[in-house]
Design a protein around this motif. Structure first.
Motif, PDB file in Angstrom:
ATOM      1  N   ASP A   1       0.863  -1.183   0.000  1.00  0.00           N
ATOM      2  CA  ASP A   1       0.000   0.000   0.000  1.00  0.00           C
ATOM      3  C   ASP A   1       0.896   1.227   0.000  1.00  0.00           C
ATOM      4  O   ASP A   1       1.867   1.281   0.759  1.00  0.00           O
ATOM      5  N   ASP A   2       0.582   2.198  -0.832  1.00  0.00           N
ATOM      6  CA  ASP A   2       1.404   3.395  -0.914  1.00  0.00           C
ATOM      7  C   ASP A   2       1.213   4.325   0.285  1.00  0.00           C
ATOM      8  O   ASP A   2       2.009   5.220   0.503  1.00  0.00           O
ATOM      9  N   GLU A   3       0.197   4.103   1.100  1.00  0.00           N
ATOM     10  CA  GLU A   3      -0.057   4.948   2.265  1.00  0.00           C
ATOM     11  C   GLU A   3       0.613   4.346   3.503  1.00  0.00           C
ATOM     12  O   GLU A   3       0.207   3.291   3.990  1.00  0.00           O
TER      13      GLU A   3
ATOM     14  N   ARG B   1      -0.052   0.837   5.910  1.00  0.00           N
ATOM     15  CA  ARG B   1       0.942  -0.242   6.053  1.00  0.00           C
ATOM     16  C   ARG B   1       1.295  -0.476   7.519  1.00  0.00           C
ATOM     17  O   ARG B   1       1.358  -1.615   7.979  1.00  0.00           O
TER      18      ARG B   1
ATOM     19  N   ASP C   1      -3.328  -2.858  -2.054  1.00  0.00           N
ATOM     20  CA  ASP C   1      -4.194  -1.721  -2.369  1.00  0.00           C
ATOM     21  C   ASP C   1      -4.412  -1.670  -3.878  1.00  0.00           C
ATOM     22  O   ASP C   1      -3.480  -1.927  -4.652  1.00  0.00           O
TER      23      ASP C   1
ATOM     24  N   MET D   1      -2.649   2.669  -6.493  1.00  0.00           N
ATOM     25  CA  MET D   1      -1.319   3.121  -6.086  1.00  0.00           C
ATOM     26  C   MET D   1      -0.639   3.761  -7.285  1.00  0.00           C
ATOM     27  O   MET D   1      -0.937   3.408  -8.422  1.00  0.00           O
TER      28      MET D   1
ATOM     29  N   GLY E   1      -2.974  -2.210  -8.088  1.00  0.00           N
ATOM     30  CA  GLY E   1      -3.138  -3.550  -7.542  1.00  0.00           C
ATOM     31  C   GLY E   1      -3.472  -4.572  -8.610  1.00  0.00           C
ATOM     32  O   GLY E   1      -2.964  -5.699  -8.598  1.00  0.00           O
TER      33      GLY E   1
ATOM     34  N   THR F   1      -9.391  -1.378  -0.877  1.00  0.00           N
ATOM     35  CA  THR F   1      -9.653  -0.135  -1.585  1.00  0.00           C
ATOM     36  C   THR F   1     -10.561   0.757  -0.761  1.00  0.00           C
ATOM     37  O   THR F   1     -11.322   0.278   0.087  1.00  0.00           O
TER      38      THR F   1
ATOM     39  N   LYS G   1     -12.085  -0.137   2.597  1.00  0.00           N
ATOM     40  CA  LYS G   1     -11.654   0.627   3.771  1.00  0.00           C
ATOM     41  C   LYS G   1     -12.811   1.507   4.252  1.00  0.00           C
ATOM     42  O   LYS G   1     -13.488   2.089   3.408  1.00  0.00           O
TER      43      LYS G   1
END
Length: 133
Positions: free
Chosen positions: A12-14, A18, A57, A60, A65, A85, A107
């Motif tokens: 996940d880019d966030e 993570r 995710d 990204m 994904g 997502t 999410k």
């Protein structure tokens, strides 16, 4: 050195996502690999033990994904994927399953939902095409 705990990858880019998922999974006795991008995750797989499951995710920068899942399938990397997502797009469920994903969580999701999705993904490993009812 042997690792008795199964490895779960979180892609996940966030960073807060993570970190939160990593902590939750470690509390459940999983080893966790955290990756900020699909590219980082793919690079980590070269010559290493495959994770039991990957939490990925959908949206990204770089590889999405779905693109990551497609590349893993093309490379014959048998890692069950549970997509996550924040999108409400109802078509994503169908797309995730069509690409070989084992589940899709929206999410925010509960820890119970996460662990159920992991159990389902791992339990259906290699059961492509079979109904899990």
């Amino acid at each position: 050195m042997l690792h008795p705990e199964p490895l779960i990858a979180v892609v996940d880019d966030e960073s807060p996502v993570r970190i939160m998922l990593g902590r939750l999974l470690r509390l459940a006795d999983y080893r966790v690999g955290e990756y900020a991008s699909g590219e980082d995750f793919l690079a980590s797989l070269e010559g290493r033990q495959l994770p039991l499951c990957a939490i990925v995710d959908l949206h990204m920068p770089g590889l999405s994904g779905f693109e990551l899942q497609s590349r893993m399938r093309a490379a014959k990397l048998d890692v069950p994927v549970v997509f996550i997502t924040a999108s409400d797009d109802p078509g994503l469920d169908r797309s995730a399953l069509a690409l070989g994903g084992k589940g899709l969580l929206r999410k925010p999701f509960s820890s119970d939902e996460l662990f159920e999705a992991i159990a389902g993904a791992v339990g259906r490993r290699g059961d492509e095409g079979e109904d899990a009812t």
